[in-house]
Write a protein that holds these residues in place. Sequence first.
Motif, PDB file in Angstrom:
ATOM      1  N   ALA A 128      37.931  29.739  46.077  1.00  0.00           N
ATOM      2  CA  ALA A 128      36.927  30.318  46.541  1.00  0.00           C
ATOM      3  C   ALA A 128      36.355  29.552  46.354  1.00  0.00           C
ATOM      4  O   ALA A 128      35.078  29.444  46.266  1.00  0.00           O
ATOM      5  CB  ALA A 128      37.201  30.812  44.876  1.00  0.00           C
ATOM      6  N   THR A 143      43.407  32.442  48.459  1.00  0.00           N
ATOM      7  CA  THR A 143      41.978  32.968  48.742  1.00  0.00           C
ATOM      8  C   THR A 143      41.571  31.478  48.214  1.00  0.00           C
ATOM      9  O   THR A 143      41.535  31.278  47.548  1.00  0.00           O
ATOM     10  CB  THR A 143      41.713  34.558  48.306  1.00  0.00           C
ATOM     11  OG1 THR A 143      42.280  34.980  48.396  1.00  0.00           O
ATOM     12  CG2 THR A 143      39.522  34.308  48.006  1.00  0.00           C
ATOM     13  N   PRO A 192      25.638  34.813  48.662  1.00  0.00           N
ATOM     14  CA  PRO A 192      25.955  36.177  49.156  1.00  0.00           C
ATOM     15  C   PRO A 192      27.223  36.408  48.266  1.00  0.00           C
ATOM     16  O   PRO A 192      27.780  35.407  47.880  1.00  0.00           O
ATOM     17  CB  PRO A 192      26.499  36.182  50.784  1.00  0.00           C
ATOM     18  CG  PRO A 192      26.476  34.939  51.020  1.00  0.00           C
ATOM     19  CD  PRO A 192      25.987  33.672  49.233  1.00  0.00           C
ATOM     20  N   ASN A 193      27.304  37.733  48.152  1.00  0.00           N
ATOM     21  CA  ASN A 193      28.444  38.306  47.075  1.00  0.00           C
ATOM     22  C   ASN A 193      29.831  37.449  47.725  1.00  0.00           C
ATOM     23  O   ASN A 193      30.246  37.144  48.926  1.00  0.00           O
ATOM     24  CB  ASN A 193      29.558  39.605  47.415  1.00  0.00           C
ATOM     25  CG  ASN A 193      28.223  40.030  46.903  1.00  0.00           C
ATOM     26  OD1 ASN A 193      27.757  40.013  45.041  1.00  0.00           O
ATOM     27  ND2 ASN A 193      27.392  41.583  46.657  1.00  0.00           N
ATOM     28  N   GLY A 194      30.614  36.973  47.304  1.00  0.00           N
ATOM     29  CA  GLY A 194      32.287  36.097  47.387  1.00  0.00           C
ATOM     30  C   GLY A 194      32.112  35.051  47.875  1.00  0.00           C
ATOM     31  O   GLY A 194      32.860  33.983  48.405  1.00  0.00           O
ATOM     32  N   ALA A 195      30.943  33.992  47.623  1.00  0.00           N
ATOM     33  CA  ALA A 195      30.247  32.795  47.490  1.00  0.00           C
ATOM     34  C   ALA A 195      30.645  31.488  46.602  1.00  0.00           C
ATOM     35  O   ALA A 195      31.724  30.606  47.158  1.00  0.00           O
ATOM     36  CB  ALA A 195      28.910  32.551  47.827  1.00  0.00           C
ATOM     37  N   GLY A 196      31.897  32.308  45.225  1.00  0.00           N
ATOM     38  CA  GLY A 196      31.810  31.819  44.217  1.00  0.00           C
ATOM     39  C   GLY A 196      31.118  31.351  43.126  1.00  0.00           C
ATOM     40  O   GLY A 196      31.886  30.740  42.395  1.00  0.00           O
ATOM     41  N   LYS A 197      30.398  32.088  42.974  1.00  0.00           N
ATOM     42  CA  LYS A 197      29.524  31.684  41.884  1.00  0.00           C
ATOM     43  C   LYS A 197      30.029  33.069  40.822  1.00  0.00           C
ATOM     44  O   LYS A 197      29.750  31.816  39.626  1.00  0.00           O
ATOM     45  CB  LYS A 197      28.166  33.148  42.239  1.00  0.00           C
ATOM     46  CG  LYS A 197      27.414  33.016  43.307  1.00  0.00           C
ATOM     47  CD  LYS A 197      26.236  33.522  43.467  1.00  0.00           C
ATOM     48  CE  LYS A 197      26.333  35.200  43.621  1.00  0.00           C
ATOM     49  NZ  LYS A 197      27.507  35.399  44.867  1.00  0.00           N
ATOM     50  N   SER A 198      30.402  33.913  40.026  1.00  0.00           N
ATOM     51  CA  SER A 198      31.237  33.812  39.454  1.00  0.00           C
ATOM     52  C   SER A 198      32.523  32.935  38.876  1.00  0.00           C
ATOM     53  O   SER A 198      32.778  33.378  38.045  1.00  0.00           O
ATOM     54  CB  SER A 198      31.758  35.982  39.299  1.00  0.00           C
ATOM     55  OG  SER A 198      30.946  36.357  39.069  1.00  0.00           O
ATOM     56  N   THR A 199      32.907  32.488  39.782  1.00  0.00           N
ATOM     57  CA  THR A 199      34.590  32.283  39.577  1.00  0.00           C
ATOM     58  C   THR A 199      33.995  30.185  38.896  1.00  0.00           C
ATOM     59  O   THR A 199      34.239  29.771  38.072  1.00  0.00           O
ATOM     60  CB  THR A 199      34.802  31.099  40.656  1.00  0.00           C
ATOM     61  OG1 THR A 199      35.424  32.578  41.471  1.00  0.00           O
ATOM     62  CG2 THR A 199      36.252  30.429  40.552  1.00  0.00           C
ATOM     63  N   TYR A 258      42.548  31.400  44.494  1.00  0.00           N
ATOM     64  CA  TYR A 258      43.332  32.372  43.983  1.00  0.00           C
ATOM     65  C   TYR A 258      44.630  32.712  44.771  1.00  0.00           C
ATOM     66  O   TYR A 258      44.228  33.467  45.916  1.00  0.00           O
ATOM     67  CB  TYR A 258      42.409  33.615  43.527  1.00  0.00           C
ATOM     68  CG  TYR A 258      41.686  33.546  42.747  1.00  0.00           C
ATOM     69  CD1 TYR A 258      41.084  33.670  41.152  1.00  0.00           C
ATOM     70  CD2 TYR A 258      39.926  33.544  42.849  1.00  0.00           C
ATOM     71  CE1 TYR A 258      40.428  33.450  40.236  1.00  0.00           C
ATOM     72  CE2 TYR A 258      39.052  33.231  42.428  1.00  0.00           C
ATOM     73  CZ  TYR A 258      39.260  33.253  41.042  1.00  0.00           C
ATOM     74  OH  TYR A 258      37.989  33.010  40.192  1.00  0.00           O
TER      75      TYR A 258
HETATM   76  P1  ADP Z   1      30.427  35.813  43.961  1.00  0.00           P
HETATM   77  O1  ADP Z   1      30.507  35.721  42.214  1.00  0.00           O
HETATM   78  O2  ADP Z   1      29.875  34.600  44.333  1.00  0.00           O
HETATM   79  O3  ADP Z   1      30.633  36.948  44.102  1.00  0.00           O
HETATM   80  P2  ADP Z   1      33.434  35.010  42.878  1.00  0.00           P
HETATM   81  O4  ADP Z   1      33.929  33.571  42.767  1.00  0.00           O
HETATM   82  O5  ADP Z   1      33.370  36.561  42.571  1.00  0.00           O
HETATM   83  O6  ADP Z   1      32.042  34.955  43.914  1.00  0.00           O
HETATM   84  O7  ADP Z   1      34.298  35.453  44.190  1.00  0.00           O
HETATM   85  C1  ADP Z   1      34.886  34.130  45.168  1.00  0.00           C
HETATM   86  C2  ADP Z   1      36.412  34.721  45.990  1.00  0.00           C
HETATM   87  O8  ADP Z   1      37.325  34.592  44.928  1.00  0.00           O
HETATM   88  C3  ADP Z   1      35.939  35.723  46.296  1.00  0.00           C
HETATM   89  O9  ADP Z   1      36.869  36.030  47.901  1.00  0.00           O
HETATM   90  C4  ADP Z   1      36.363  36.610  45.697  1.00  0.00           C
HETATM   91  O10 ADP Z   1      37.603  37.900  46.208  1.00  0.00           O
HETATM   92  C5  ADP Z   1      37.807  35.955  44.881  1.00  0.00           C
HETATM   93  N1  ADP Z   1      38.158  35.697  43.836  1.00  0.00           N
HETATM   94  C6  ADP Z   1      37.665  35.985  43.039  1.00  0.00           C
HETATM   95  N2  ADP Z   1      38.271  36.722  41.116  1.00  0.00           N
HETATM   96  C7  ADP Z   1      39.509  36.471  42.272  1.00  0.00           C
HETATM   97  C8  ADP Z   1      40.536  36.765  41.363  1.00  0.00           C
HETATM   98  N3  ADP Z   1      41.030  37.044  39.805  1.00  0.00           N
HETATM   99  N4  ADP Z   1      41.437  37.073  42.136  1.00  0.00           N
HETATM  100  C9  ADP Z   1      41.943  37.188  43.481  1.00  0.00           C
HETATM  101  N5  ADP Z   1      41.167  36.441  43.748  1.00  0.00           N
HETATM  102  C10 ADP Z   1      39.398  36.670  43.979  1.00  0.00           C
END
Ligand code: ADP
Length: 222
Positions: free
Chosen positions: A16, A14, A35-42, A11
């Motif tokens: 991810a 960043t 942990p938060n920010g690891a890339g799970k949601s992505t 992103y």
């Molecule tokens: P998790 O689900 O493990 O918390 P995410 O996949 O949400 O992790 O995020 C991984 C990284 O990508 C983090 O650093 C987050 O800030 C960044 N990130 C996620 N979505 C976006 C976005 N839409 N724009 C910019 N950065 C993003």
Amino acid sequence: MIRIEGLTKSYGATQALRGVSFEVPRGQVVGFLGPNGAGKSTTMKILAGFVTPTSGTARINGIDVTVDPVASRRLIGYLPENNPLYEEMMVRDYLDFIAEVRGIPKARRAERIRNAVERCGLRAVLGKDIHQLSKGYRQRVGLAQAIVHDPDLLILDEPTTGLDPNQIVEIRSLIKELGKEKTVILSTHILSEVQSTCSRVLIISDGRLVADDAPERLGEGE
Ligand code: ADP
Ligand code: ADP
């Protein structure tokens, strides 16, 4: 069921995901822990066809989710983190609406909804408006909407975040029940969630997989 190869996602500046590869055979209930920010949601969003990877591929039953997200979504039930619901709608009408949006033929909708309602324990609240529901019931509605088209794969992003301890126990046991029939991948930052619910755990840290193991073996040797 799932085959992910060399997935990266940036992103802007960043990174991810930095090259994630794994496979999930049909029938497994897999925890995606980190942990938060690891890339799970992505990763979950890429699998669900809502985010395009920078490089690499994600396939569901051989269908590339980037090339044909419409086809892959038929096989997927996706429950995003903080799943938005239509607050003013009655539970019954909401599930009807979702079934219609998913393209379930009219003749089969009632039966599919009844099945989702039964499995998610929603019968008592069908006539309530969504804004009247507790967080636990809202998450049941989220699960019901994710299974209404009878997908083979459930993608659940942090499914118990924000729930109280009783609600957590209920939702975990519901997920376990669903996992008897479906392949499940569930993201979480809580170790006990994978230990109570999953048969395998993938650990992600800073955009890379760092472990792939049985949940009961985590922590051994430390
Ligand atoms: P998790 O689900 O493990 O918390 P995410 O996949 O949400 O992790 O995020 C991984 C990284 O990508 C983090 O650093 C987050 O800030 C960044 N990130 C996620 N979505 C976006 C976005 N839409 N724009 C910019 N950065 C993003
Ligand atoms: P978009 O127009 O953003 O590509 P869709 O119209 O395909 O999205 O989907 C609308 C909403 O329905 C999404 O926000 C998503 O949360 C949900 N959705 C779509 N497909 C599925 C699925 N297979 N399982 C669960 N939710 C889904």
